[in-house]
Enzyme design. Structure first.
Site, PDB file in Angstrom:
ATOM      1  N   HIS A 107      68.705  22.323  -8.009  1.00 22.41           N
ATOM      2  CA  HIS A 107      67.934  23.436  -8.571  1.00 22.41           C
ATOM      3  C   HIS A 107      68.081  23.491 -10.089  1.00 22.41           C
ATOM      4  O   HIS A 107      67.146  23.906 -10.788  1.00 22.41           O
ATOM      5  CB  HIS A 107      68.385  24.755  -7.947  1.00 22.41           C
ATOM      6  CG  HIS A 107      67.724  25.057  -6.636  1.00 22.41           C
ATOM      7  ND1 HIS A 107      66.755  26.017  -6.490  1.00 22.41           N
ATOM      8  CD2 HIS A 107      67.881  24.500  -5.412  1.00 22.41           C
ATOM      9  CE1 HIS A 107      66.335  26.052  -5.229  1.00 22.41           C
ATOM     10  NE2 HIS A 107      67.010  25.145  -4.550  1.00 22.41           N
ATOM     11  N   ASP A 108      69.232  23.087 -10.593  1.00 21.97           N
ATOM     12  CA  ASP A 108      69.410  23.065 -12.044  1.00 21.97           C
ATOM     13  C   ASP A 108      68.482  22.047 -12.693  1.00 21.97           C
ATOM     14  O   ASP A 108      67.722  22.371 -13.607  1.00 21.97           O
ATOM     15  CB  ASP A 108      70.865  22.746 -12.382  1.00 21.97           C
ATOM     16  CG  ASP A 108      71.125  22.761 -13.882  1.00 21.97           C
ATOM     17  OD1 ASP A 108      70.537  23.611 -14.570  1.00 21.97           O
ATOM     18  OD2 ASP A 108      71.909  21.923 -14.360  1.00 21.97           O
ATOM     19  N   ASP A 115      70.503  21.123 -17.429  1.00 24.56           N
ATOM     20  CA  ASP A 115      71.048  21.807 -18.608  1.00 24.56           C
ATOM     21  C   ASP A 115      71.912  23.007 -18.258  1.00 24.56           C
ATOM     22  O   ASP A 115      72.267  23.799 -19.147  1.00 24.56           O
ATOM     23  CB  ASP A 115      69.919  22.254 -19.534  1.00 24.56           C
ATOM     24  CG  ASP A 115      69.016  23.314 -18.906  1.00 24.56           C
ATOM     25  OD1 ASP A 115      69.115  23.528 -17.676  1.00 24.56           O
ATOM     26  OD2 ASP A 115      68.210  23.918 -19.636  1.00 24.56           O
ATOM     27  N   SER A 117      71.052  25.645 -16.770  1.00 25.77           N
ATOM     28  CA  SER A 117      70.329  26.919 -16.889  1.00 25.77           C
ATOM     29  C   SER A 117      70.394  27.742 -15.603  1.00 25.77           C
ATOM     30  O   SER A 117      70.296  28.967 -15.647  1.00 25.77           O
ATOM     31  CB  SER A 117      68.872  26.675 -17.285  1.00 25.77           C
ATOM     32  OG  SER A 117      68.212  25.827 -16.361  1.00 25.77           O
ATOM     33  N   GLU A 126      66.877  32.201 -13.934  1.00 29.29           N
ATOM     34  CA  GLU A 126      66.603  31.415 -12.724  1.00 29.29           C
ATOM     35  C   GLU A 126      67.511  31.852 -11.578  1.00 29.29           C
ATOM     36  O   GLU A 126      67.082  31.925 -10.420  1.00 29.29           O
ATOM     37  CB  GLU A 126      66.832  29.924 -12.993  1.00 29.29           C
ATOM     38  CG  GLU A 126      65.926  29.304 -14.036  1.00 29.29           C
ATOM     39  CD  GLU A 126      66.442  27.949 -14.486  1.00 29.29           C
ATOM     40  OE1 GLU A 126      67.053  27.231 -13.669  1.00 29.29           O
ATOM     41  OE2 GLU A 126      66.236  27.596 -15.664  1.00 29.29           O
ATOM     42  N   PRO A 199      60.231  23.092  -4.995  1.00 27.86           N
ATOM     43  CA  PRO A 199      59.722  23.030  -3.618  1.00 27.86           C
ATOM     44  C   PRO A 199      60.698  23.672  -2.637  1.00 27.86           C
ATOM     45  O   PRO A 199      61.901  23.471  -2.732  1.00 27.86           O
ATOM     46  CB  PRO A 199      59.591  21.527  -3.352  1.00 27.86           C
ATOM     47  CG  PRO A 199      59.472  20.912  -4.714  1.00 27.86           C
ATOM     48  CD  PRO A 199      60.329  21.757  -5.610  1.00 27.86           C
ATOM     49  N   THR A 230      70.753  15.671   4.960  1.00 29.32           N
ATOM     50  CA  THR A 230      71.636  15.214   6.033  1.00 29.32           C
ATOM     51  C   THR A 230      72.895  16.075   6.110  1.00 29.32           C
ATOM     52  O   THR A 230      73.670  15.952   7.056  1.00 29.32           O
ATOM     53  CB  THR A 230      72.027  13.731   5.830  1.00 29.32           C
ATOM     54  OG1 THR A 230      72.607  13.232   7.039  1.00 29.32           O
ATOM     55  CG2 THR A 230      73.009  13.548   4.684  1.00 29.32           C
TER      56      THR A 230
END
Length: 363
Positions: A107-108, A115, A117, A126, A199, A230
């Site tokens: 996700h970063d 970075d 964030s 975020e 996504p 997995t």
């Protein structure tokens, strides 16, 4: 051999070449006996370097990206060893935190690049976005950062800590080691609405490919990195439409294995419940994810779609047919690429002293 098998074999060879050319260096760095997944001493870049070697010309070219980045910046401490020790402590207490760290790194990098964030904890960031509500592992990064600030103040970025911690967590669940280039700077901006681009399991393959291509990655990276599923679990809210009302039909997705569907409908009666992403070995990093797809055992819609799209199907089948350790090396090679997405360096960013907040002043 039929056409489909020929294509799968072709992609198998391509992936072997990718492994040899990209990840062999990381593989050769491993100098460890096979141990329990939760009892692994990771090889790290600084082991065995004495002061004379660390100051030699070989390590003078240690700007980003470089596994030797902290050799001269933190000469008396082994940064990666400290990170690994802390990650192992947390995983020993709760092994389910391991896939959470890998997801946090994803996700970063997926928003603004790698970075750090996602770690900023302020209104409108975020981290506060709706799509980030199920993210875990922030306390692990904070713990590692606090230790590194004691040992080597104002030196190691939160973005680097997260990248290395994601690797270490994967290895502790049985994945293969990969070299993590270091030297990222921390970003000063984090905007919640930008997290909506990540996504969440409901996109079509074309949308996923465009998203990965926007980060400079390829179709093979999409399929390879999807194998992160997995390990770990997801909220049942992500799959309820698929098992009860697929595309508004009032019926389940017909591609789901019947026995698996019965299990999911019992497990996911409530959106607040969780379901393991890998129906067979959810807490072991292997290539079972791809074998599951062939048996209709993909959990998220985007998982199962990999086997029904001509652009991704041959790669997914090739990954299913290889040994798990080989897939682990290929995964590491793609993660190394992914970890370089839109990295900040030099004056583009900073070294946060607290991963939750930007620095109040320069130093």
């Amino acid at each position: 051999m039929n056409y489909s098998s020929s294509i799968s074999f072709f992609f198998f060879i391509i992936l072997l070449v990718q492994l040899i050319s990209i990840s062999s260096a990381a593989y050769n760095e491993q100098d460890q006996n096979k141990k329990s997944p939760l009892d692994v001493d990771l090889p790290v870049g600084d082991i065995g370097l004495d002061d004379s070697f660390a100051s030699s010309e070989i390590l003078h070219s240690d700007e980003w990206p470089s596994s030797s980045y902290y050799h001269r910046r933190c000469p008396n401490k082994n940064v990666e060893k400290i990170i690994n020790k802390k990650v192992k402590e947390w995983v020993d207490k709760d092994y389910k935190i391991a896939p959470s760290l890998l997801r946090l790194h994803y996700h970063d990098c997926a928003v603004r690049g790698c970075d750090g964030s996602i770690l900023l904890n302020n209104d409108g960031s975020e981290r506060r976005a709706n799509v980030s509500k199920t993210l875990r592992g922030f306390e692990v990064i904070d713990d590692i950062k606090a230790e590194l600030e004691k040992e080597c103040p104002k030196t190691v970025s939160c973005a680097d800590i997260l990248a290395a911690a994601a690797r270490d967590a994967t290895v502790l669940l049985g994945g293969e080691y990969w070299d993590v280039p270091l030297g990222r700077k921390d970003g000063r901006v984090s905007i919640g609405k930008e997290a909506d681009i990540v996504p969440m399991g409901h996109d079509n393959v074309t949308t996923l490919l465009e998203f990965f291509q926007s980060m400079g990655l390829e179709v093979s990276d999409l399929v390879i990195l999807s194998g992160a599923h997995t390990i770990g679990r997801t909220s049942c809210a992500q799959v309820q439409d698929r098992i009860y009302n697929y595309k508004g039909t009032g019926k389940p997705d017909p591609s789901i294995n019947e026995k698996y569907l019965n299990f999911l409908q019992r497990r996911c009666r409530w959106a607040s419940e969780d379901a393991e992403l890998d129906a067979e070995s959810p807490w072991k990093f292997d290539n079972m994810y791809y074998k599951n797809l062939q048996n209709g055992l993909g959990l998220l819609p985007t998982d199962q779609l990999l086997l029904s799209d001509k652009r991704t199907e041959p790669i997914a089948k090739a990954l299913a047919s290889m040994p798990s350790f080989l897939y682990g090396q290929i995964f590491g090679a793609s993660m190394k690429k992914f970890g370089k997405v839109n990295v900040l360096s030099g004056d583009e960013g900073e070294i946060r002293t607290n991963c939750n907040f930007v620095n109040s002043h320069s130093y």
